[in-house]
Motif scaffolding. Structure first.
Motif, PDB file in Angstrom:
ATOM      1  N   VAL A   1      36.345  37.992  48.803  1.00 32.65           N
ATOM      2  CA  VAL A   1      36.758  37.979  47.404  1.00 32.65           C
ATOM      3  C   VAL A   1      38.134  38.635  47.285  1.00 32.65           C
TER       4      VAL A   1
ATOM      5  N   LEU B   1      30.196  37.563  40.139  1.00 32.42           N
ATOM      6  CA  LEU B   1      31.603  37.165  40.257  1.00 32.42           C
ATOM      7  C   LEU B   1      32.012  36.178  39.171  1.00 32.42           C
TER       8      LEU B   1
ATOM      9  N   ASP C   1      42.033  41.447  43.461  1.00 34.84           N
ATOM     10  CA  ASP C   1      42.233  41.451  42.010  1.00 34.84           C
ATOM     11  C   ASP C   1      40.989  40.926  41.276  1.00 34.84           C
ATOM     12  N   ARG C   2      40.327  39.928  41.869  1.00 35.70           N
ATOM     13  CA  ARG C   2      39.104  39.418  41.239  1.00 35.70           C
ATOM     14  C   ARG C   2      37.964  40.426  41.371  1.00 35.70           C
TER      15      ARG C   2
ATOM     16  N   GLY D   1      36.840  30.591  41.289  1.00 36.99           N
ATOM     17  CA  GLY D   1      37.280  31.506  42.329  1.00 36.99           C
ATOM     18  C   GLY D   1      36.391  31.445  43.559  1.00 36.99           C
TER      19      GLY D   1
ATOM     20  N   ARG E   1      38.261  43.627  41.436  1.00 31.45           N
ATOM     21  CA  ARG E   1      38.521  44.671  40.434  1.00 31.45           C
ATOM     22  C   ARG E   1      38.134  44.186  39.042  1.00 31.45           C
ATOM     23  N   ALA E   2      38.447  42.930  38.732  1.00 25.81           N
ATOM     24  CA  ALA E   2      38.149  42.386  37.412  1.00 25.81           C
ATOM     25  C   ALA E   2      36.644  42.291  37.156  1.00 25.81           C
ATOM     26  N   ARG E   3      35.874  42.091  38.213  1.00 21.89           N
ATOM     27  CA  ARG E   3      34.425  41.929  38.085  1.00 21.89           C
ATOM     28  C   ARG E   3      33.674  43.158  38.577  1.00 21.89           C
TER      29      ARG E   3
ATOM     30  N   ARG F   1      33.450  32.113  45.985  1.00 23.57           N
ATOM     31  CA  ARG F   1      32.025  32.420  45.842  1.00 23.57           C
ATOM     32  C   ARG F   1      31.425  32.453  47.245  1.00 23.57           C
TER      33      ARG F   1
END
Length: 245
Positions: free
Chosen positions: A86, A41, A89-90, A45, A92-94, A47
Motif C-alpha cells: 500500500v 483501505l 500516502d494512502r 487503489g 496514512r489517509a486510511r 488492494r
C-alpha cells in the motif's frame, strides 16, 4: 512466488529439555483478517491479496524503518500496510480504519485445521502449552471462539494457560510476562521454550527471562544468525520430538 533461502536452522531447544512451550498468539496462531484490511483501505487503489498481507506481517519492521518508533502503534500499522504494497500516502489517509483492524478487531486463524493439528502434536510432546500474548483483554475467549485453543475441553486444542497482558498487567517486551507464565505452570524458565514472530517482543524478551526462544519466520526473511528460527508450528513439534526428556 520465489521466497528467500531458509533462515538459519533452529538451535534454541534447551539442552535440559522442554517442560513448557510458550506461544505468541498474533503472528503464530492468528493474523489480521485480510478481507477486513482490504475493506479498511476503501475502494480504488492497491488492494493487496491474502498472501501480500500475510508476508507483510513478518517483514513490516525492515520495510517500515524510519516511519516512526518501533513500539508506536501508528508506525506498526503504517509499516505493515506499506510492506503489503500500500502506498504510504494512502496508508496514512486510511490509518484510522486500518488501526481498527490491526489493533482492535479480533484476528483470525491463518489455517485453523493446520494450526490445531500442529498444536495437538506440540501438546503431545510437552507437559504444558501456554499462550503468551499482548492483548486489549479477552484473548482466551477469542482463541476459544476461533476454535484454535482453550483452557480445558473445547472445540480447539486444550492448553494449560492463556497469559493475556491486559489481565496480568505486564506487557511484552517486559520479560516479566514470561516469568509470570513460567511461575503460573510451575516450570523453571530454563525448561521453557517460547516461539513468537517478534525479535524484540518475543525472542529478546523471553531470552531475558531466562528462556530459550525461537523466531517464528514463515518466509525466511530474517537472516539474523544470533537466534534460531522456525517456519511453522509443525516444525516446532518436530523439534520437540527430538528434545531430551
Amino acid at each position: 512466488m520465489t521466497h528467500p533461502p531458509a533462515a538459519p536452522a533452529a538451535t534454541a531447544i534447551p539442552a535440559t529439555g522442554v517442560d513448557a512451550l510458550l506461544l505468541d498468539a498474533g503472528g503464530v496462531l492468528l493474523r489480521p483478517d485480510p478481507a477486513a484490511l482490504r475493506a479498511a483501505l476503501g475502494a480504488g487503489g492497491v488492494r493487496p491479496d491474502d498472501d501480500a498481507f500475510d508476508r507483510a506481517l513478518y517483514r513490516h519492521g525492515p520495510v517500515g524503518a524510519g516511519l516512526g518508533p518501533g513500539d508506536d502503534d501508528d508506525a506498526f500499522v503504517l509499516s505493515y500496510a506499506v510492506s503489503a504494497g500500500v502506498p504510504l500516502d494512502r496508508a496514512r489517509a486510511r490509518l484510522d480504519a486500518l488501526r481498527q483492524v490491526v489493533l482492535f478487531r479480533p484476528w483470525v486463524p491463518r489455517d485453523p485445521r493446520a494450526v490445531r493439528a500442529a498444536l495437538t502434536a506440540c501438546a503431545a510432546r510437552v507437559p504444558h502449552v501456554v499462550v503468551v500474548t499482548n492483548s486489549e483483554g479477552g484473548a482466551a475467549a477469542h482463541l476459544a471462539r476461533a476454535g484454535v485453543c482453550q483452557v480445558g475441553p473445547g472445540a480447539g486444542v486444550e492448553v494449560r494457560l492463556v497469559v493475556d497482558s491486559a489481565e496480568v498487567g505486564v506487557h511484552k517486551p517486559d520479560p516479566g510476562i514470561y516469568r509470570h507464565a513460567a511461575e503460573a505452570v510451575g516450570v523453571a524458565p530454563e525448561r521453557c521454550l517460547h516461539v513468537g514472530d517478534s525479535v524484540r517482543n518475543d525472542v529478546a524478551a523471553a531470552t531475558a527471562a531466562g528462556m530459550a526462544a525461537l523466531h517464528f519466520c514463515p518466509f525466511g526473511d530474517c537472516r539474523d544468525t544470533a537466534h534460531g528460527h522456525v517456519r511453522s508450528l509443525a516444525e516446532v513439534a518436530g523439534l520437540l520430538s527430538g528434545a531430551p526428556a
